[in-house]
Design a protein around this motif. Structure first.
Motif, PDB file in Angstrom:
ATOM      1  N   MET A  99       0.635  -1.187   0.127  1.00  0.00           N
ATOM      2  CA  MET A  99      -0.151   0.140  -0.136  1.00  0.00           C
ATOM      3  C   MET A  99       0.895   1.701   0.187  1.00  0.00           C
ATOM      4  O   MET A  99       1.386   1.418   0.756  1.00  0.00           O
ATOM      5  N   ARG A 100       0.563   1.929  -1.417  1.00  0.00           N
ATOM      6  CA  ARG A 100       2.096   2.909  -0.792  1.00  0.00           C
ATOM      7  C   ARG A 100       1.470   4.388   0.293  1.00  0.00           C
ATOM      8  O   ARG A 100       0.628   3.866   0.506  1.00  0.00           O
ATOM      9  N   ILE A 101       1.988   5.010   0.133  1.00  0.00           N
ATOM     10  CA  ILE A 101       1.924   5.743   1.734  1.00  0.00           C
ATOM     11  C   ILE A 101       1.434   7.065   0.469  1.00  0.00           C
ATOM     12  O   ILE A 101       1.321   7.528  -0.093  1.00  0.00           O
ATOM     13  N   SER A 102       0.695   7.686   1.115  1.00  0.00           N
ATOM     14  CA  SER A 102      -0.633   9.166   0.760  1.00  0.00           C
ATOM     15  C   SER A 102      -0.018  10.084   1.266  1.00  0.00           C
ATOM     16  O   SER A 102       1.592  10.469   1.618  1.00  0.00           O
ATOM     17  N   GLN A 103      -0.354  10.666   0.758  1.00  0.00           N
ATOM     18  CA  GLN A 103       0.152  12.280   0.259  1.00  0.00           C
ATOM     19  C   GLN A 103       0.477  12.985   1.624  1.00  0.00           C
ATOM     20  O   GLN A 103       1.184  13.179   2.350  1.00  0.00           O
ATOM     21  N   LYS A 104      -0.868  12.645   2.901  1.00  0.00           N
ATOM     22  CA  LYS A 104      -0.385  13.129   3.807  1.00  0.00           C
ATOM     23  C   LYS A 104      -0.609  12.156   5.118  1.00  0.00           C
ATOM     24  O   LYS A 104       0.662  12.801   5.592  1.00  0.00           O
ATOM     25  N   GLN A 105      -0.042  11.132   4.636  1.00  0.00           N
ATOM     26  CA  GLN A 105       1.202  10.454   5.594  1.00  0.00           C
ATOM     27  C   GLN A 105       2.459  11.052   5.407  1.00  0.00           C
ATOM     28  O   GLN A 105       3.256  11.050   5.946  1.00  0.00           O
ATOM     29  N   LEU A 106       2.653  10.913   4.306  1.00  0.00           N
ATOM     30  CA  LEU A 106       4.662  11.474   3.596  1.00  0.00           C
ATOM     31  C   LEU A 106       4.227  13.027   4.311  1.00  0.00           C
ATOM     32  O   LEU A 106       5.497  13.060   4.839  1.00  0.00           O
ATOM     33  N   GLU A 107       3.674  13.602   4.830  1.00  0.00           N
ATOM     34  CA  GLU A 107       3.761  15.417   5.089  1.00  0.00           C
ATOM     35  C   GLU A 107       4.331  14.716   6.733  1.00  0.00           C
ATOM     36  O   GLU A 107       4.517  15.785   7.146  1.00  0.00           O
ATOM     37  N   LEU A 108       3.240  13.576   7.501  1.00  0.00           N
ATOM     38  CA  LEU A 108       3.383  13.246   8.789  1.00  0.00           C
ATOM     39  C   LEU A 108       5.342  12.865   9.380  1.00  0.00           C
ATOM     40  O   LEU A 108       5.840  13.814   9.318  1.00  0.00           O
ATOM     41  N   GLU A 153       9.867  14.571  -1.479  1.00  0.00           N
ATOM     42  CA  GLU A 153       8.225  14.904  -2.231  1.00  0.00           C
ATOM     43  C   GLU A 153       6.900  13.875  -2.617  1.00  0.00           C
ATOM     44  O   GLU A 153       5.948  13.370  -2.906  1.00  0.00           O
ATOM     45  N   THR A 154       7.864  12.568  -3.010  1.00  0.00           N
ATOM     46  CA  THR A 154       7.374  11.843  -3.483  1.00  0.00           C
ATOM     47  C   THR A 154       7.300  10.265  -2.691  1.00  0.00           C
ATOM     48  O   THR A 154       7.781  10.032  -2.123  1.00  0.00           O
ATOM     49  N   PRO A 155       6.185   8.796  -3.092  1.00  0.00           N
ATOM     50  CA  PRO A 155       6.150   7.876  -2.217  1.00  0.00           C
ATOM     51  C   PRO A 155       7.614   7.137  -3.009  1.00  0.00           C
ATOM     52  O   PRO A 155       8.268   6.661  -1.589  1.00  0.00           O
ATOM     53  N   ASP A 156       8.329   7.637  -3.639  1.00  0.00           N
ATOM     54  CA  ASP A 156       9.742   6.952  -4.011  1.00  0.00           C
ATOM     55  C   ASP A 156      10.382   7.543  -3.399  1.00  0.00           C
ATOM     56  O   ASP A 156      11.906   6.528  -2.004  1.00  0.00           O
ATOM     57  N   ASP A 157      10.833   8.403  -2.780  1.00  0.00           N
ATOM     58  CA  ASP A 157      11.339   8.864  -2.144  1.00  0.00           C
ATOM     59  C   ASP A 157      11.451   8.252  -0.344  1.00  0.00           C
ATOM     60  O   ASP A 157      12.757   8.503   0.377  1.00  0.00           O
ATOM     61  N   PHE A 158      10.154   8.270  -0.425  1.00  0.00           N
ATOM     62  CA  PHE A 158      10.372   7.604   1.135  1.00  0.00           C
ATOM     63  C   PHE A 158      10.998   6.395   1.289  1.00  0.00           C
ATOM     64  O   PHE A 158      11.304   5.610   1.626  1.00  0.00           O
ATOM     65  N   LEU A 159      10.566   5.303   0.064  1.00  0.00           N
ATOM     66  CA  LEU A 159      11.395   3.998  -0.277  1.00  0.00           C
ATOM     67  C   LEU A 159      13.018   4.209   0.026  1.00  0.00           C
ATOM     68  O   LEU A 159      13.239   2.683  -0.396  1.00  0.00           O
ATOM     69  N   ALA A 160      12.756   5.330  -0.336  1.00  0.00           N
ATOM     70  CA  ALA A 160      15.076   5.512  -0.111  1.00  0.00           C
ATOM     71  C   ALA A 160      15.093   5.602   1.204  1.00  0.00           C
ATOM     72  O   ALA A 160      16.658   5.219   1.212  1.00  0.00           O
ATOM     73  N   LEU A 161      14.127   6.140   2.064  1.00  0.00           N
ATOM     74  CA  LEU A 161      14.580   6.279   3.392  1.00  0.00           C
ATOM     75  C   LEU A 161      15.244   4.678   3.875  1.00  0.00           C
ATOM     76  O   LEU A 161      15.049   3.597   3.862  1.00  0.00           O
TER      77      LEU A 161
END
Ligand code: ZN
Length: 411
Positions: A1-10, A38-46
């Motif tokens: 389940m991809r991260i939502s924009q709202k979750q990304l902001e948090l 900025e994007t779900p892909d940025d999150f996956l790089a953490l």
């Protein structure tokens, strides 16, 4: 389940908090040059975080707020090495209580319930988590803590407890005692909220039938608040989890890459609003999957399946990888067997051997049963174990977690 924009902001806010605190994870993020996502892909790089990182931060290296804001710590039991210390702010304690209250509500509990709490109180998150949620709900807590079965049953009868909170092992022990003492008609329980260990369908059915109650599985881990971050709803086994507080990913434990929704993998959790000790991409080593079908209860909260094991529970026997769950599923095929079993692995004369002790549910032809179980394991998994069927009640019962796998090769 991809991260939502709202979750990304948090998550961005959690990252700011960690970097400002300059704790272990903040430094790791800084070293990795992490900026705004900025994007779900940025999150996956953490980068991921592991239990060992948290141990290395002992005692208070995880703290990401001012010390004046910390109102409490909890600690994981840590059977090996240093424990993990998690600091909580007042808001963290409150958020956890809100999540736990939601769990009770999903289980159909109300402020008219009397909730008997048998998990332990103390440094760990068990008893106090159940308590906090119960008080938020406005129900009556009966804070027993573990053990002293005589007193538990006396209070259960006198206080007319309607909900029992326990590990599955202790719920089974209580169910068996109630049966043995013939006091079932004095027991008013209608629900069980069961936490902290993996259990099979067979054990669930026994507890639920013997006590005549509905059972709910609660999910959680000390590193992420504690129990109460997810629960199943009536008639369903998959657990809803609270995606306004947490972001869950399922990854392939070997590659670290996300698996498609619906496929099994390791649960990885990111906290979204935690103050005391935020965690980013924490590897739980629990194995589950995202349930993709919408739930009949109509809740908008996403679901994960029952935890099917731990990625580090995998046993290697005679060169074959096997999870306890696979053995459990085979045992469940035989109505002549009860829910209780124990697996022992040893190394004798240069060879691995697995012995499976399992309780009979009443059949007397142990020899034939042993042969059938061994043959089924051979055909489904690929090696022949030694199977010993024993009398019902032969294996140890526990007030905490039952030890089901004993690897004697490393003792
Ligand atoms: Zn549901």
């Amino acid at each position: 389940m991809r991260i939502s924009q709202k979750q990304l902001e948090l998550v961005n806010r959690q990252i700011e908090r960690l970097i400002a605190a300059d704790n272990f994870y903040g430094r790791r993020l800084k070293e990795a040059g992490v900026g705004r996502l900025e994007t779900p892909d940025d999150f996956l790089a953490l980068p991921f975080s592991e239990k060992q990182d948290l141990r290395d931060a002992y005692p208070l290296g995880l703290m990401a707020c001012r010390e004046e804001e910390v109102v409490r710590i909890h600690s994981s039991s840590g059977t090996t090495g240093k424990p993990v210390i998690i600091p909580y702010t007042a808001k963290d304690v409150d958020d956890w209580g809100e999540m736990f209250k939601r769990c009770y509500e999903f289980a159909g509990c109300t402020n008219r319930d009397r909730i008997q709490i048998t998990p332990g109180y103390g440094l760990w998150t068990a008893g106090i988590g159940f308590q906090n949620g119960c008080e938020k709900l406005g129900a009556m807590a009966i804070p027993m803590g573990p053990g002293n079965t005589d007193k538990q049953l006396q209070m259960m009868m006198d206080m007319k407890s309607t909900v029992i909170c326990a590990t599955s092992s202790y719920a089974l022990l209580l169910a068996e005692e109630i049966e043995k003492r013939g006091i079932k008609d004095k027991i008013c329980l209608r629900k069980g909220v069961i936490g902290s260990e993996r259990w099979g369908e067979k054990m669930r059915k026994r507890i639920s039938t013997e006590l005549g109650i509905e059972l709910y599985d609660i999910y959680g881990l000390t590193e992420i608040y504690g129990p109460g971050i997810g629960i199943n709803c009536l008639g369903e086994t998959g657990m809803h989890y609270w995606d306004d507080y947490l972001y869950l990913e399922i990854i392939d434990p070997a590659t670290g890459k996300p698996v498609p929704d619906g496929e099994q993998g390791e649960i990885v959790i990111t906290t979204l609003v935690k103050e005391g000790a935020p965690l980013i991409r924490f590897r739980t080593h629990d194995i589950s999957r995202i349930v993709t079908e919408p739930c009949h209860c109509g809740s908008r909260f996403p679901r994960i399946d029952v935890i099917s094991g731990r990625s580090d529970d995998m046993m290697k026997v005679k060169g074959v990888n096997v999870f306890p769950k696979q053995i459990e599923e085979i045992l469940a095929l035989f109505p002549e067997l009860s829910s209780e079993y124990q697996i022992r692995i040893s190394h004798l004369d240069g060879k691995d051997s697995m012995r499976i002790y399992v309780e009979s549910s009443g059949s007397n032809d142990f020899a034939a049963l042993q042969k059938k179980v061994a043959e089924t394991v051979k055909s489904r998994i690929g090696f022949t174990p030694l199977v010993y069927v024993v009398e019902l009640g032969f294996l140890p019962r526990s007030e905490k977690k039952s030890k089901r796998v004993i690897d004697e090769r490393f003792q």
